[in-house]
Design a protein around this motif. Structure first.
Motif, PDB file in Angstrom:
ATOM      1  N   TYR A   1       0.857  -1.183   0.000  1.00  0.00           N
ATOM      2  CA  TYR A   1       0.000   0.000   0.000  1.00  0.00           C
ATOM      3  C   TYR A   1       0.899   1.241   0.000  1.00  0.00           C
ATOM      4  CZ  TYR A   1      -4.282   2.656   1.113  1.00  0.00           C
ATOM      5  OH  TYR A   1      -5.365   3.501   1.083  1.00  0.00           O
TER       6      TYR A   1
ATOM      7  N   TYR B   1      -1.305  -1.291  -4.176  1.00  0.00           N
ATOM      8  CA  TYR B   1      -2.453  -0.383  -4.191  1.00  0.00           C
ATOM      9  C   TYR B   1      -1.959   1.007  -3.825  1.00  0.00           C
ATOM     10  CZ  TYR B   1      -7.098   1.527  -3.254  1.00  0.00           C
ATOM     11  OH  TYR B   1      -8.239   2.279  -3.303  1.00  0.00           O
TER      12      TYR B   1
ATOM     13  N   PRO C   1      -3.663   4.865  -3.407  1.00  0.00           N
ATOM     14  CA  PRO C   1      -4.935   5.590  -3.424  1.00  0.00           C
ATOM     15  C   PRO C   1      -4.943   6.687  -4.484  1.00  0.00           C
ATOM     16  CG  PRO C   1      -3.618   6.237  -1.530  1.00  0.00           C
ATOM     17  CD  PRO C   1      -2.919   5.072  -2.153  1.00  0.00           C
ATOM     18  N   ASN C   2      -6.145   7.029  -4.912  1.00  0.00           N
ATOM     19  CA  ASN C   2      -6.324   8.127  -5.860  1.00  0.00           C
ATOM     20  C   ASN C   2      -6.322   9.448  -5.095  1.00  0.00           C
ATOM     21  OD1 ASN C   2      -7.956  10.165  -7.414  1.00  0.00           O
ATOM     22  ND2 ASN C   2      -7.885   8.528  -8.941  1.00  0.00           N
TER      23      ASN C   2
ATOM     24  N   GLU D   1      -9.692   9.697  -3.026  1.00  0.00           N
ATOM     25  CA  GLU D   1      -9.397   9.141  -1.711  1.00  0.00           C
ATOM     26  C   GLU D   1      -8.482  10.038  -0.888  1.00  0.00           C
ATOM     27  OE1 GLU D   1      -9.005   4.510  -1.991  1.00  0.00           O
ATOM     28  OE2 GLU D   1      -8.117   5.393  -3.806  1.00  0.00           O
TER      29      GLU D   1
ATOM     30  N   HIS E   1      -7.145   4.153   3.827  1.00  0.00           N
ATOM     31  CA  HIS E   1      -8.568   4.481   3.814  1.00  0.00           C
ATOM     32  C   HIS E   1      -9.373   3.239   4.142  1.00  0.00           C
ATOM     33  CE1 HIS E   1      -7.902   8.471   2.099  1.00  0.00           C
ATOM     34  NE2 HIS E   1      -6.935   7.899   1.418  1.00  0.00           N
TER      35      HIS E   1
ATOM     36  N   ALA F   1     -10.813   1.305   1.187  1.00  0.00           N
ATOM     37  CA  ALA F   1      -9.781   0.542   0.487  1.00  0.00           C
ATOM     38  C   ALA F   1      -9.408  -0.708   1.269  1.00  0.00           C
ATOM     39  CB  ALA F   1      -8.543   1.411   0.262  1.00  0.00           C
TER      40      ALA F   1
ATOM     41  N   THR G   1      -3.719   9.245 -11.826  1.00  0.00           N
ATOM     42  CA  THR G   1      -3.332   8.284 -10.788  1.00  0.00           C
ATOM     43  C   THR G   1      -1.854   7.968 -10.972  1.00  0.00           C
ATOM     44  OG1 THR G   1      -3.707   6.256 -12.066  1.00  0.00           O
ATOM     45  CG2 THR G   1      -5.634   7.272 -10.981  1.00  0.00           C
TER      46      THR G   1
END
Length: 785
Positions: free
Chosen positions: A86, A114, A116-117, A121, A126, A129, A291
């Motif tokens: 993450y 992963y 986040p956007n 996000e 989050h 997520a 992104t």
């Protein structure tokens, strides 16, 4: 005089220690001095600094939480448990994520990543997520470059049955998340000897622990994130940057190869500067505008075609980002001008709907450069009722500490001393602005708002050589904590000063002293050309480097700041377009204009009135003048004085003037005032009057031609004779008075003024530039030129 943009502070150093390091390490005194200035306190540390290698890495298991983390990750790999990396969407986060992807591949893990956007996000862990990852079958989450503040999110993950290993480098909050393990060298109680790693540096240490040796094959990725995140390039960061740049120049990563190509750097020796200003911004561009997916794919793909495609996408996004940054910056500058004047705002908090939150950090950095104020720039989301953005600070104002003092208005924030990010309700913007300004009033003095530039050493121009420049390269890579050395060169002149570049915004010249010279270039310093005189003597703060062109190597100075410490006199005498030149000056400077003739004042004042402009600072220094002059750095002497006394009085009151523009000369006054006729010419006129005692006015033009005089000179001579009562005039004629008593010409006040005015005009107009300065000195010896 030309003031420097910043305050200069020359570094102090221990001369005895510098001598010891130079002697023990076989270094030049200059390099030893620079090492001591950078905190190197022994020959051993000097060698380690100059030759950083893998042996200088600290044991990774000194990081608190490392042992538990390695055990859990190995357990997941053995059990084929899916692991999620993450990450974060900036260059450090992308580099960290990509490095861990390569490590997990090498270890044979089942994993994915992963990020986040930024827009949907935002930064960090989050709950949505985490819930999605749980549903997707993940049991272990390993964060990189994020998570240290995610107390609630980690607690939620625990409820879901997810194990979370946090690896981060940001400032820890008072309460840490109750994760399976937390690896952060800044964590209270952590025994690790170096706490300034970037996020990718912490990921590198985790990889080191997992692999049993430093992952040098991934040092190029580690260097990218370390340099781009602006952490101090000392200790392990210096090792990562040095080794990583060496690998980057021969990288086998096909994504990095593609990125280097789109940057046009294929044939360049890549430096920290290339990472900071070319590679890093492109890696950041994806996360800023869309992104970070393209950036991670670029750094982890094994497909050359995909690498080329991702590199082009990031390059295009970076161009779009540059345009967007410029547009928002322009709007922000206008907002400061119209709503938040600097004299009332020690901290700038600027927010607007429509501002892209992906680039507001860059905008904040630009505004700090322009205004030198702690600055927060936020984009407003009306639907959510929130403002989200980034902060950049200045020396003396700890932004993280300041935001912590405002946490009642900040539900979400994090960062460092000099930079931070935050999200808050729109209605909290004004309370935040007020509280930050109150803190700035307590923490900062007026001097703190003048940027401080630290110079390393003073060098005489004769000491600057190719050998000296090459010595400085031993200290590279340069960056935070190890800045490019700044040398101070004093009392030099320039030659060949000119503007260069597509829009003539850069300065090129040679600095000269005692017969020697060194080339110099100043990016965005073209304005200096119009602000200095040919004889100006400069103090220059610059970076010294080697300039290589067509196989020729020579030293070159890159100007970072400069000053002309003495008053400057600009020689614009006799220019025909003086009113236009005067208007151009007035548009650039707060300017005092001194006029010695009432008719000149009437002319300028009428022109301003006709143009609907306010009357600027205009002072008529004639007999009615009270002697007062406002203290303004730029002064124009617009026309010629009639009396030495007037000039002397003016010069004596210009102590505060930094620049004096001499704009006087033709066509200030008629020919009769430029040269006063001599006694022989007066004698010839008198002898003519003895022969023709009565001269009609209608014949004066003919008389001037006969005596080879200009008409207005003849008129002046007749005025002198009339004052001395040699002649009597009426509306039609001039008549000689044969019984008039003999009197010397000097008895005529008109003649004495004419003579003084003509002599002064000759001295001021016909002298060389050096003589003009000398003349001013003679007029008022107390004035420093």
């Amino acid at each position: 005089m030309l003031k420097a943009k910043t305050r200069w502070q020359l570094a102090a150093y221990d001369e005895i220690l510098a001598d010891e390091i130079a002697r023990e390490c076989g270094l030049s005194p200059l390099i030893a001095r620079l090492l001591v200035i950078r905190g190197i306190d022994s020959p051993q540390r000097a060698r380690a600094f100059l030759e950083p290698g893998p042996e200088l890495f600290h044991p990774p298991f000194l990081l608190d939480g490392m042992e538990e983390s390695v055990h859990r990750i190995r357990q997941a790999i053995e059990r084929n448990e899916p692991i999620c990396i993450y990450g974060d969407y900036d260059a450090d986060g992308v580099s960290s994520t990509s490095l861990m992807v390569h490590v997990m591949r090498q270890l044979g893990a089942v994993f994915d990543c992963y990020i986040p956007n930024r827009f949907t996000e935002g930064y960090g862990l989050h709950k949505d997520a985490l819930a999605h990852l749980k549903e997707s079958g993940y049991k272990l989450i390993v964060t990189v470059d994020t998570g240290i503040s995610a107390v609630e999110q980690v607690a939620f993950a625990n409820q879901l049955g997810l194990d979370v290993i946090v690896t981060d480098h940001h400032e820890p909050p008072a309460v840490l998340p109750e994760a399976f393990a937390v690896i952060n060298p800044k964590k209270p109680g952590c025994p690790y000897p170096f706490d300034m790693l970037a996020g990718v540096g912490v990921a590198f240490k985790l990889a080191h622990a997992l692999l049993g040796e430093p992952p040098l094959h991934l040092a190029d990725l580690a260097a990218l994130g370390t340099i781009a995140d602006l952490v101090p390039l000392v200790d392990e960061n210096r090792v990562l940057a040095r080794i990583g740049l060496q690998r980057l120049n021969h990288t086998r990563n096909i994504g990095l190869q593609a990125l280097i190509r789109v940057c046009g750097l294929t044939d360049s020796e890549l430096t920290a500067g290339h990472v900071g200003f070319a590679l890093g911004p492109r890696l950041n561009a994806g996360g800023r505008l869309e992104t970070a997916e393209a950036a991670v794919k670029l750094l982890t793909t094994q497909d050359p075609e995909e690498a080329e495609q991702c590199a082009r996408i990031l390059d295009n996004l970076n161009r779009e980002r540059q345009e967007l940054v410029q547009a928002i910056t322009d709007e922000a500058v206008q907002m400061v001008s119209e709503q938040f004047p600097l004299e009332e705002n020690r901290v700038l908090v600027l927010a607007k709907e429509g501002w892209n939150v992906g680039v507001v950090g860059i905008v904040a950095s630009r505004l700090v450069e322009m205004f030198y104020r702690p600055t927060i720039v936020l984009g407003i989301d009306r639907e959510k009722g929130t403002a989200k953005g980034s902060a950049r600070s200045i020396a003396g104002f700890d932004m993280y500490e300041a935001l912590t003092a405002c946490k009642e208005w900040l539900p979400h924030y994090g960062g460092h001393t000099m930079a931070a990010g935050m999200t808050l309700p729109i209605e909290n913007l004004e309370p935040l602005r007020q509280q930050l300004n109150r803190l700035a009033a307590e923490w900062l003095t007026d001097e703190d708002f003048v940027p401080l530039t630290k110079a390393d050493v003073t060098l005489d121009l004769a000491e600057i050589s190719l050998d000296t420049a090459e010595q400085l390269e031993q200290l590279a890579p340069f960056g935070m904590g190890n800045p490019t050395p700044l040398v101070l060169v004093r009392d030099v002149e320039t030659s060949g000063m000119r503007t260069i570049g597509r829009d003539d915004s850069h300065l090129k010249c040679s600095l000269c002293k005692d017969g020697g010279s060194v080339d110099a270039i100043g990016f965005n310093w073209a304005h200096v050309v119009s602000e200095v005189t040919p004889k100006a003597r400069f103090d220059v703060l610059a970076e010294l480097s080697v300039n290589e062109w067509n196989g020729h190597r020579k030293p070159q100075l890159t100007i970072r700041d400069l000053a002309v410490p003495h008053r400057q006199v600009f020689d614009w005498r006799g220019c025909r377009d003086k009113q236009e030149r005067w208007r151009q000056l007035a548009a650039r400077h707060e300017m005092l204009t001194i006029l010695f003739r009432r008719e000149s004042y009437d002319e300028l004042a009428a022109g301003l009135a006709a143009a609907g402009q306010p009357e600027r600072l205009l002072v008529v220094a004639d007999e009615a003048w009270d002697g007062h002059l406002p203290a303004v750095p730029t002064v124009v002497l617009y026309d010629l004085p009639k009396r030495r006394y007037d000039l002397t009085r003016v010069l004596a009151r210009l102590e505060q003037a930094e620049r004096i523009y001499c704009l006087f000369g033709d066509p200030d006054l008629g020919a009769e005032r430029l040269s006063c006729p001599g006694r022989e010419q007066f004698k010839a006129l008198y002898q003519f009057l003895l022969q023709v005692p009565c001269v009609q006015r209608i014949h004066l033009d003919a008389l001037a031609r006969r005596l080879k005089l200009k008409r207005d000179v003849l008129d002046g001579m007749l005025a002198v004779f009339a004052e001395l009562e040699f002649i009597r005039s009426d509306e039609e004629s001039f008549r000689l008075q044969p019984d008039a008593a003999k009197r010397p010409l000097d008895d005529s006040r008109y003649y004495a003024e004419w003579k003084e005015e003509a002599e002064l005009a000759t001295e001021l107009l016909l002298s060389s530039y050096d003589s003009l300065i000398h003349h001013f000195q003679q007029q008022v010896e107390t004035v420093t030129w």
